[in-house]
Motif scaffolding. Structure first.
Motif, PDB file in Angstrom:
ATOM      1  N   ARG A  15       0.985  -1.271   0.037  1.00  0.00           N
ATOM      2  CA  ARG A  15       0.099  -0.013  -0.048  1.00  0.00           C
ATOM      3  C   ARG A  15       0.656   1.282  -0.122  1.00  0.00           C
ATOM      4  NH1 ARG A  15      -3.295  -3.099  -1.719  1.00  0.00           N
ATOM      5  NH2 ARG A  15      -5.164  -3.528  -0.856  1.00  0.00           N
ATOM      6  N   VAL A  16       2.173   0.978   0.156  1.00  0.00           N
ATOM      7  CA  VAL A  16       2.899   2.070  -0.071  1.00  0.00           C
ATOM      8  C   VAL A  16       3.966   1.943  -1.235  1.00  0.00           C
ATOM      9  CG1 VAL A  16       4.947   3.743   1.129  1.00  0.00           C
ATOM     10  CG2 VAL A  16       2.801   2.937   2.458  1.00  0.00           C
ATOM     11  N   ILE A  75      13.492  11.140  -4.301  1.00  0.00           N
ATOM     12  CA  ILE A  75      12.748   9.845  -4.115  1.00  0.00           C
ATOM     13  C   ILE A  75      10.995  10.384  -3.981  1.00  0.00           C
ATOM     14  CG2 ILE A  75      12.034   7.853  -2.498  1.00  0.00           C
ATOM     15  CD1 ILE A  75      15.013   8.019  -1.781  1.00  0.00           C
ATOM     16  N   LYS A  76      10.334   9.492  -4.646  1.00  0.00           N
ATOM     17  CA  LYS A  76       8.850  10.075  -4.474  1.00  0.00           C
ATOM     18  C   LYS A  76       8.090   8.761  -3.682  1.00  0.00           C
ATOM     19  CE  LYS A  76       8.070  13.066  -8.505  1.00  0.00           C
ATOM     20  NZ  LYS A  76       7.109  13.223  -9.452  1.00  0.00           N
ATOM     21  N   VAL A  77       7.282   9.111  -2.848  1.00  0.00           N
ATOM     22  CA  VAL A  77       6.604   8.102  -2.042  1.00  0.00           C
ATOM     23  C   VAL A  77       4.992   8.385  -2.117  1.00  0.00           C
ATOM     24  CG1 VAL A  77       6.201   7.059   0.445  1.00  0.00           C
ATOM     25  CG2 VAL A  77       8.427   7.978  -0.352  1.00  0.00           C
ATOM     26  N   TYR A  78       4.313   7.133  -2.615  1.00  0.00           N
ATOM     27  CA  TYR A  78       2.974   7.209  -2.815  1.00  0.00           C
ATOM     28  C   TYR A  78       1.959   6.434  -1.832  1.00  0.00           C
ATOM     29  CZ  TYR A  78       4.355   9.017  -7.540  1.00  0.00           C
ATOM     30  OH  TYR A  78       4.791   9.712  -8.450  1.00  0.00           O
ATOM     31  N   ASP A  79       0.929   6.906  -1.660  1.00  0.00           N
ATOM     32  CA  ASP A  79       0.000   6.016  -0.649  1.00  0.00           C
ATOM     33  C   ASP A  79      -0.956   5.551  -1.556  1.00  0.00           C
ATOM     34  OD1 ASP A  79       1.304   6.062   2.128  1.00  0.00           O
ATOM     35  OD2 ASP A  79       0.879   8.197   1.671  1.00  0.00           O
ATOM     36  N   TYR A  80      -1.402   4.201  -1.571  1.00  0.00           N
ATOM     37  CA  TYR A  80      -2.538   3.616  -2.254  1.00  0.00           C
ATOM     38  C   TYR A  80      -3.902   3.914  -1.492  1.00  0.00           C
ATOM     39  CZ  TYR A  80      -5.699   0.897  -5.190  1.00  0.00           C
ATOM     40  OH  TYR A  80      -6.690   0.305  -5.645  1.00  0.00           O
ATOM     41  N   ASP A  81      -4.780   4.738  -2.415  1.00  0.00           N
ATOM     42  CA  ASP A  81      -6.112   5.105  -1.970  1.00  0.00           C
ATOM     43  C   ASP A  81      -7.017   4.078  -2.272  1.00  0.00           C
ATOM     44  OD1 ASP A  81      -8.743   6.256  -1.318  1.00  0.00           O
ATOM     45  OD2 ASP A  81      -7.654   8.209  -1.405  1.00  0.00           O
ATOM     46  N   GLU A  82      -7.484   3.189  -1.472  1.00  0.00           N
ATOM     47  CA  GLU A  82      -8.503   2.285  -2.015  1.00  0.00           C
ATOM     48  C   GLU A  82      -9.725   2.726  -2.423  1.00  0.00           C
ATOM     49  OE1 GLU A  82      -8.809  -1.520   0.497  1.00  0.00           O
ATOM     50  OE2 GLU A  82      -6.979  -1.236   0.950  1.00  0.00           O
ATOM     51  N   THR A  83     -10.259   3.999  -2.038  1.00  0.00           N
ATOM     52  CA  THR A  83     -11.666   4.462  -2.088  1.00  0.00           C
ATOM     53  C   THR A  83     -11.485   5.087  -3.450  1.00  0.00           C
ATOM     54  OG1 THR A  83     -11.727   5.437   0.016  1.00  0.00           O
ATOM     55  CG2 THR A  83     -13.192   6.280  -1.515  1.00  0.00           C
ATOM     56  N   THR A  84     -10.508   5.853  -3.816  1.00  0.00           N
ATOM     57  CA  THR A  84     -10.530   6.409  -5.289  1.00  0.00           C
ATOM     58  C   THR A  84      -9.630   5.505  -6.230  1.00  0.00           C
ATOM     59  OG1 THR A  84      -8.221   7.491  -4.669  1.00  0.00           O
ATOM     60  CG2 THR A  84     -10.410   8.813  -4.506  1.00  0.00           C
TER      61      THR A  84
END
Length: 102
Positions: free
Chosen positions: A64-65, A80-89
């Motif tokens: 999820r990250v 470095i780019k860090v992303y979080d997964y948004d399950e809603t969208t």
């Protein structure tokens, strides 16, 4: 990159086409055990022309990250780019601002 259970993988590649140089692409896939196939997890992350995005990718244990590097043209510099997964969208959301290495 792969999660500890092997259910989520992330990979990157560069696009070298006329008028597009070093455009990085990062894609995340999730294993669907019921249908026995891989499906996209969120949208494909696309860097701009000359972005160098996706030189390296890493996933958290639960998938999820996502972290990815973005190299610049100068040796030894990038971010470095860090992303979080948004399950809603069903999208990858960039965490605030990138980490820089100059």
């Amino acid at each position: 990159a792969i999660t500890r259970d092997g259910a989520v993988v992330a990979y990157s590649y560069k696009v070298y086409e006329p008028n597009v140089v070093n455009e990085g692409i990062v894609h995340v896939m999730k294993w669907d055990g019921t249908n026995r196939n891989w499906a996209s997890l969120g949208h494909t992350i696309v860097g701009g022309n000359e972005s160098g995005l996706g030189d390296k990718v890493a996933l958290s244990g639960n998938g999820r990250v996502l972290a990815t590097t973005q190299e610049y043209n100068e040796p030894g510099s990038g971010r470095i780019k860090v992303y979080d997964y948004d399950e809603t969208t069903a999208t990858w959301l960039l965490r605030r601002s990138p980490l820089f290495d100059d």
